[in-house]
Write an enzyme that holds these catalytic residues in place. Structure first.
Site, PDB file in Angstrom:
ATOM      1  N   ARG A 194       0.858  -1.185   0.000  1.00 42.59           N
ATOM      2  CA  ARG A 194       0.000   0.000   0.000  1.00 42.59           C
ATOM      3  C   ARG A 194       0.895   1.236   0.000  1.00 42.59           C
ATOM      4  O   ARG A 194       1.859   1.304   0.762  1.00 42.59           O
ATOM      5  CB  ARG A 194      -0.902   0.016   1.223  1.00 42.59           C
TER       6      ARG A 194
ATOM      7  N   GLU B 251      15.917  -4.997  -1.003  1.00 44.23           N
ATOM      8  CA  GLU B 251      17.286  -5.495  -0.983  1.00 44.23           C
ATOM      9  C   GLU B 251      17.766  -5.620  -2.429  1.00 44.23           C
ATOM     10  O   GLU B 251      17.110  -6.262  -3.246  1.00 44.23           O
ATOM     11  CB  GLU B 251      17.352  -6.857  -0.289  1.00 44.23           C
TER      12      GLU B 251
END
Length: 131
Positions: free
Chosen positions: A10, A122
């Site tokens: 979101r 990452e």
């Protein structure tokens, strides 16, 4: 057999999120579905069918509390050092380069970056188990 197709997060500001994911990872809008009070935006990279679904709730004014359950998304790159330098040039605030060791060997080289809503991504050097 199940095939992963997307992950959803979101986001508060659609334009800011689209700009970040385009500049950081080359993700482009694959589909944009607008409903009365929310929108679903599917982002995809040309190299993969996997999508990132951004959900924008139009009446939301406060940032989302990410809590302590969310981990991170991960992407692989060919040249981690070059990507880290590019993120710095783009002022995307990458974290430090890290070597993740296991049994005296490098398991992964990576850095983290946060999107405009605080989600961690990452960025991993391609190789080993991360091809």
């Amino acid at each position: 057999m199940a095939k992963p197709v997307h992950s959803m997060i979101r986001v508060l500001d659609e334009a800011r999120s689209l700009d970040f994911y385009r500049r950081a990872f080359g993700l482009e809008v694959a589909d944009h579905l607008k409903f009365g009070d929310f929108a679903l935006i599917y982002l995809r990279h040309p190299s993969s069918p996997f999508e990132l679904e951004l959900t924008v709730n139009f009446d939301r004014k406060e940032p989302y509390a990410l809590g302590d359950g969310y981990g991170h998304l991960a992407v692989v790159v060919e040249d981690l050092d070059a990507e880290h330098a590019r993120f710095e040039r783009e002022q995307l605030a990458p974290g430090p380069l890290r070597d993740f060791m296991h049994d005296g060997r490098t398991l992964a080289r990576f850095f983290f970056v946060s999107d405009p809503d605080g989600y961690k991504i990452e960025v991993i050097q391609r190789g080993g188990r991360f091809n």
